[in-house]
Design a protein around this motif. Structure first.
Motif, PDB file in Angstrom:
ATOM      1  N   PRO A 161       0.828  -1.214   0.000  1.00 54.08           N
ATOM      2  CA  PRO A 161       0.000   0.000   0.000  1.00 54.08           C
ATOM      3  C   PRO A 161       0.857   1.257   0.000  1.00 54.08           C
ATOM      4  O   PRO A 161       1.844   1.346   0.741  1.00 54.08           O
ATOM      5  N   LEU A 162       0.490   2.220  -0.831  1.00 57.23           N
ATOM      6  CA  LEU A 162       1.252   3.461  -0.941  1.00 57.23           C
ATOM      7  C   LEU A 162       0.559   4.624  -0.231  1.00 57.23           C
ATOM      8  O   LEU A 162       1.088   5.190   0.713  1.00 57.23           O
ATOM      9  N   SER A 163      -0.648   4.981  -0.693  1.00 56.20           N
ATOM     10  CA  SER A 163      -1.320   6.148  -0.134  1.00 56.20           C
ATOM     11  C   SER A 163      -2.775   6.165  -0.557  1.00 56.20           C
ATOM     12  O   SER A 163      -3.127   5.659  -1.627  1.00 56.20           O
ATOM     13  N   ASP A 164      -3.619   6.766   0.281  1.00 52.95           N
ATOM     14  CA  ASP A 164      -4.997   7.025  -0.128  1.00 52.95           C
ATOM     15  C   ASP A 164      -5.008   7.960  -1.333  1.00 52.95           C
ATOM     16  O   ASP A 164      -4.109   8.797  -1.490  1.00 52.95           O
ATOM     17  N   PHE A 240      -2.075  13.902  -6.498  1.00 58.48           N
ATOM     18  CA  PHE A 240      -0.713  13.537  -6.893  1.00 58.48           C
ATOM     19  C   PHE A 240      -0.406  13.969  -8.321  1.00 58.48           C
ATOM     20  O   PHE A 240       0.751  14.158  -8.678  1.00 58.48           O
ATOM     21  N   MET A 241      -1.437  14.138  -9.136  1.00 58.16           N
ATOM     22  CA  MET A 241      -1.242  14.624 -10.495  1.00 58.16           C
ATOM     23  C   MET A 241      -1.138  16.143 -10.537  1.00 58.16           C
ATOM     24  O   MET A 241      -0.533  16.696 -11.449  1.00 58.16           O
ATOM     25  N   ALA A 242      -1.745  16.816  -9.556  1.00 60.29           N
ATOM     26  CA  ALA A 242      -1.846  18.277  -9.599  1.00 60.29           C
ATOM     27  C   ALA A 242      -0.881  18.995  -8.675  1.00 60.29           C
ATOM     28  O   ALA A 242      -0.615  20.184  -8.865  1.00 60.29           O
ATOM     29  N   ALA A 243      -0.326  18.309  -7.670  1.00 57.73           N
ATOM     30  CA  ALA A 243       0.470  18.981  -6.640  1.00 57.73           C
ATOM     31  C   ALA A 243       1.644  19.754  -7.217  1.00 57.73           C
ATOM     32  O   ALA A 243       1.910  20.900  -6.826  1.00 57.73           O
ATOM     33  N   GLY A 244       2.358  19.157  -8.169  1.00 58.67           N
ATOM     34  CA  GLY A 244       3.514  19.828  -8.752  1.00 58.67           C
ATOM     35  C   GLY A 244       3.140  21.105  -9.479  1.00 58.67           C
ATOM     36  O   GLY A 244       3.821  22.126  -9.355  1.00 58.67           O
ATOM     37  N   GLY A 261     -11.893   7.182  -1.261  1.00 59.34           N
ATOM     38  CA  GLY A 261     -12.158   5.793  -0.889  1.00 59.34           C
ATOM     39  C   GLY A 261     -11.309   4.770  -1.600  1.00 59.34           C
ATOM     40  O   GLY A 261     -11.386   3.576  -1.304  1.00 59.34           O
ATOM     41  N   THR A 262     -10.472   5.212  -2.555  1.00 60.84           N
ATOM     42  CA  THR A 262      -9.541   4.294  -3.204  1.00 60.84           C
ATOM     43  C   THR A 262      -8.131   4.596  -2.703  1.00 60.84           C
ATOM     44  O   THR A 262      -7.916   5.534  -1.934  1.00 60.84           O
ATOM     45  N   ARG A 263      -7.178   3.830  -3.146  1.00 64.46           N
ATOM     46  CA  ARG A 263      -5.796   4.062  -2.749  1.00 64.46           C
ATOM     47  C   ARG A 263      -4.858   3.630  -3.871  1.00 64.46           C
ATOM     48  O   ARG A 263      -5.256   2.894  -4.783  1.00 64.46           O
ATOM     49  N   TYR A 264      -3.625   4.084  -3.802  1.00 66.28           N
ATOM     50  CA  TYR A 264      -2.583   3.648  -4.721  1.00 66.28           C
ATOM     51  C   TYR A 264      -1.770   2.539  -4.069  1.00 66.28           C
ATOM     52  O   TYR A 264      -1.510   2.561  -2.854  1.00 66.28           O
ATOM     53  N   VAL A 265      -1.373   1.571  -4.892  1.00 71.83           N
ATOM     54  CA  VAL A 265      -0.582   0.442  -4.403  1.00 71.83           C
ATOM     55  C   VAL A 265       0.520   0.132  -5.409  1.00 71.83           C
ATOM     56  O   VAL A 265       0.449   0.509  -6.575  1.00 71.83           O
ATOM     57  N   ALA A 286       5.878   5.629  -0.946  1.00 72.02           N
ATOM     58  CA  ALA A 286       4.787   5.759   0.024  1.00 72.02           C
ATOM     59  C   ALA A 286       5.005   6.975   0.916  1.00 72.02           C
ATOM     60  O   ALA A 286       4.069   7.742   1.189  1.00 72.02           O
ATOM     61  N   ASN A 287       6.240   7.169   1.361  1.00 70.67           N
ATOM     62  CA  ASN A 287       6.555   8.321   2.211  1.00 70.67           C
ATOM     63  C   ASN A 287       6.322   9.630   1.464  1.00 70.67           C
ATOM     64  O   ASN A 287       5.722  10.577   1.996  1.00 70.67           O
ATOM     65  N   ARG A 288       6.748   9.675   0.212  1.00 69.14           N
ATOM     66  CA  ARG A 288       6.589  10.891  -0.593  1.00 69.14           C
ATOM     67  C   ARG A 288       5.116  11.197  -0.846  1.00 69.14           C
ATOM     68  O   ARG A 288       4.665  12.348  -0.719  1.00 69.14           O
ATOM     69  N   MET A 289       4.343  10.175  -1.188  1.00 72.88           N
ATOM     70  CA  MET A 289       2.932  10.386  -1.491  1.00 72.88           C
ATOM     71  C   MET A 289       2.145  10.791  -0.249  1.00 72.88           C
ATOM     72  O   MET A 289       1.253  11.647  -0.312  1.00 72.88           O
ATOM     73  N   ASN A 290       2.469  10.207   0.887  1.00 73.68           N
ATOM     74  CA  ASN A 290       1.744  10.561   2.107  1.00 73.68           C
ATOM     75  C   ASN A 290       2.097  11.957   2.598  1.00 73.68           C
ATOM     76  O   ASN A 290       1.260  12.623   3.214  1.00 73.68           O
TER      77      ASN A 290
END
Length: 305
Positions: A161-164, A240-244, A261-265, A286-290
């Motif tokens: 698991p990476l991030s919500d 995650f697509m828009a933050a940059g 309700g979904t997450r990245y893995v 995972a650390n970067r995404m969270n």
């Protein structure tokens, strides 16, 4: 001196072990990328070489007998040990780069810009392939696949698991220059074929009443985000697509990003914890995404002037 035991065909052993593990010949055929008939012939060949049947055959199904079950258990351990031995062999030699499959917009907007940081912080080299949907790890020679878990994951795969996931609307700064977030809902709604219900889902999650407005639909998210930057309307996108682009001042998010309700893995065909490279990459991502999620979700976000 005792004569060595003549070993059966390796292909036959693999076909039998896969059929026993999946409990169906078709499941084994799908895993090994051969036909149902080919697996059946391999299993029959193995039984002929061993001189006994491994399945109890019925009208519409084959059931492992006790001897077959015992052999399948031992073969499973043998193939696991063999895979581990080959992984250790590669680790002891020249370490190849990790092959990463990533959804196209996530790849373009999040992963590729971070590769320099990944190399500095972990020393890892990676090859990135932009792709979404199901993946054939063996055929495509992929080590890890980054996916949003909005589908049923194959039980044979290993998951990290990476991030919500969190989504929200973004627009060009010029569209909210007056500081009124309500102007967002007067803008053209930019939609994508990959997530056609993104606007509907976000409005439902936030309880915001939908307003009538014109729409434009694009094939991929990166096209919709490019249109948003050009001032053509508002797009609901992953944080995650828009933050940059938000941090660069190219987009603003006048409303909240909201967990959907979904997450990245990260997915792998082999155990991620047994591979230092995979484990390191997944933990780093995972650390970067969270951190991104903590920074941008559930508060109003406007790029610094």
């Amino acid at each position: 001196m005792r004569n060595p035991v003549r070993l059966p065909s390796l292909n036959a052993l693999r076909a039998f072990e896969a059929a026993a593990r999946h409990d169906t010949l078709q499941g084994a055929a799908d895993e090994l990328h051969v036909t149902h008939g080919a697996v059946s012939r391999q299993v029959r060949q193995l039984e002929d070489e061993l001189g006994e049947e491994l399945f109890t055959r019925q009208a519409r199904t084959n059931i492992l007998n006790d001897r077959g079950r015992a052999l399948a258990t031992k073969l499973h351990d043998v193939f696991q040990d063999l895979a581990q031995a080959l992984e250790e062999f590669h680790r002891d030699g020249i370490i190849p780069p990790l092959s990463i499959s990533c959804e196209p917009t996530l790849c373009l907007k999040m992963l590729i810009p971070a590769l320099g940081e990944l190399k500095r912080e972990t020393g890892l080299d990676v090859k990135v392939f932009a792709a979404g949907g199901p993946i054939d790890f063996e055929k495509d020679r992929i080590d890890l696949a980054i996916r949003r878990e909005d589908f049923r994951v194959d039980q044979g795969l290993h998951l990290y698991p990476l991030s919500d996931e969190a989504t929200g609307p973004v627009v060009a700064p010029m569209l909210v220059a007056d500081g009124k977030a309500d102007t967002l809902f007067k803008s053209v709604q930019l939609h994508t074929l990959t997530r056609p219900d993104a606007w509907k889902h976000w409005l439902h999650l936030t309880g915001i009443k939908r307003t009538r407005t014109s729409k434009l639909t694009f094939e991929h998210f990166y096209l919709a985000l490019q249109a948003a930057q050009a001032g053509q309307g508002a797009a609901v996108a992953s944080v995650f697509m828009a933050a940059g682009d938000i941090e660069a001042g190219l987009l603003v998010a006048p409303r909240r990003f909201t967990r959907d309700g979904t997450r990245y893995v990260c997915l792998s065909s082999a155990n991620i914890t047994h591979d230092d490279r995979k484990r390191t990459f997944c933990a780093w991502l995972a650390n970067r995404m969270n951190r991104t999620l903590e920074k941008f979700v559930e508060r109003e976000i406007v790029a610094e002037p």
